[in-house]
Design a protein around this motif. Structure first.
Motif, PDB file in Angstrom:
ATOM      1  N   ARG A 153      43.075  32.212  37.818  1.00  0.00           N
ATOM      2  CA  ARG A 153      42.484  32.654  39.091  1.00  0.00           C
ATOM      3  C   ARG A 153      41.057  32.152  39.244  1.00  0.00           C
ATOM      4  NH1 ARG A 153      45.118  38.651  39.045  1.00  0.00           N
ATOM      5  NH2 ARG A 153      47.028  38.056  40.122  1.00  0.00           N
ATOM      6  N   LYS A 154      40.295  32.163  38.146  1.00  0.00           N
ATOM      7  CA  LYS A 154      38.928  31.647  38.193  1.00  0.00           C
ATOM      8  C   LYS A 154      38.945  30.143  38.477  1.00  0.00           C
ATOM      9  CE  LYS A 154      34.511  31.593  35.771  1.00  0.00           C
ATOM     10  NZ  LYS A 154      33.781  31.513  37.003  1.00  0.00           N
ATOM     11  N   GLU A 160      43.938  35.525  34.464  1.00  0.00           N
ATOM     12  CA  GLU A 160      42.542  35.683  34.877  1.00  0.00           C
ATOM     13  C   GLU A 160      41.812  34.332  34.891  1.00  0.00           C
ATOM     14  OE1 GLU A 160      38.479  37.823  33.222  1.00  0.00           O
ATOM     15  OE2 GLU A 160      40.417  38.618  32.606  1.00  0.00           O
ATOM     16  N   SER A 173      39.593  29.635  42.155  1.00  0.00           N
ATOM     17  CA  SER A 173      38.406  29.993  42.926  1.00  0.00           C
ATOM     18  C   SER A 173      37.287  28.972  42.745  1.00  0.00           C
ATOM     19  CB  SER A 173      37.935  31.381  42.506  1.00  0.00           C
ATOM     20  OG  SER A 173      36.712  31.693  43.103  1.00  0.00           O
ATOM     21  N   ASP A 174      36.942  28.670  41.502  1.00  0.00           N
ATOM     22  CA  ASP A 174      35.805  27.790  41.222  1.00  0.00           C
ATOM     23  C   ASP A 174      36.057  26.338  41.609  1.00  0.00           C
ATOM     24  OD1 ASP A 174      34.637  30.055  40.243  1.00  0.00           O
ATOM     25  OD2 ASP A 174      34.468  29.351  38.175  1.00  0.00           O
TER      26      ASP A 174
END
Length: 123
Positions: free
Chosen positions: A56-57, A53, A60-61
């Motif tokens: 993945r952040k 998790e 993305s970020d």
């Protein structure tokens, strides 16, 4: 990141344990009560789902376009190769042919580029 060297190398990030988790190592940049510029303050994951998790952040970020893999929750890649908090490697045929210095102070992208340029010319 690789630019002109992309034809001879692929970039892969391996997300390992948090170097400065808010529940273990307090610094100004990861203090939950402060405004971290990137908003990337996390507790140390206790299971692989939590690690994935966070990875993945990060993708993305941070807008990462390279492949991102996760170390096991037992930190096997980190323990085996002393990668924390960051380190550059080049693998060829399943063997490490370049191992950069540990970050943040000995993390040297130019050293990696020089190695890859030399490799491109001399194989």
């Amino acid at each position: 990141m690789l630019g002109e060297l992309a034809e001879i190398a692929s970039l892969v990030h391996i997300y390992i344990r948090e170097a400065h988790p808010v529940d273990e190592w307090h610094m100004g940049s990861n203090d939950p009560s402060s405004k971290h510029p990137e908003g990337l303050c996390f507790q140390q994951p206790t299971n692989i789902a939590g690690r994935i998790e966070i990875a993945r952040k990060m993708v993305s970020d941070c807008g990462l376009t390279a492949q991102v893999l996760c170390d096991s929750i037992k930190n096997e890649a980190d323990s085996f190769r002393a990668t924390c908090p960051d380190r550059l490697f080049v693998l060829r045929g399943g063997r490490i042919v370049f191992k950069g210095g540990p970050g943040p102070f000995l993390y040297d992208v130019e050293e990696l580029y020089n190695f890859l340029r030399a490799f491109r010319h001399h194989g």
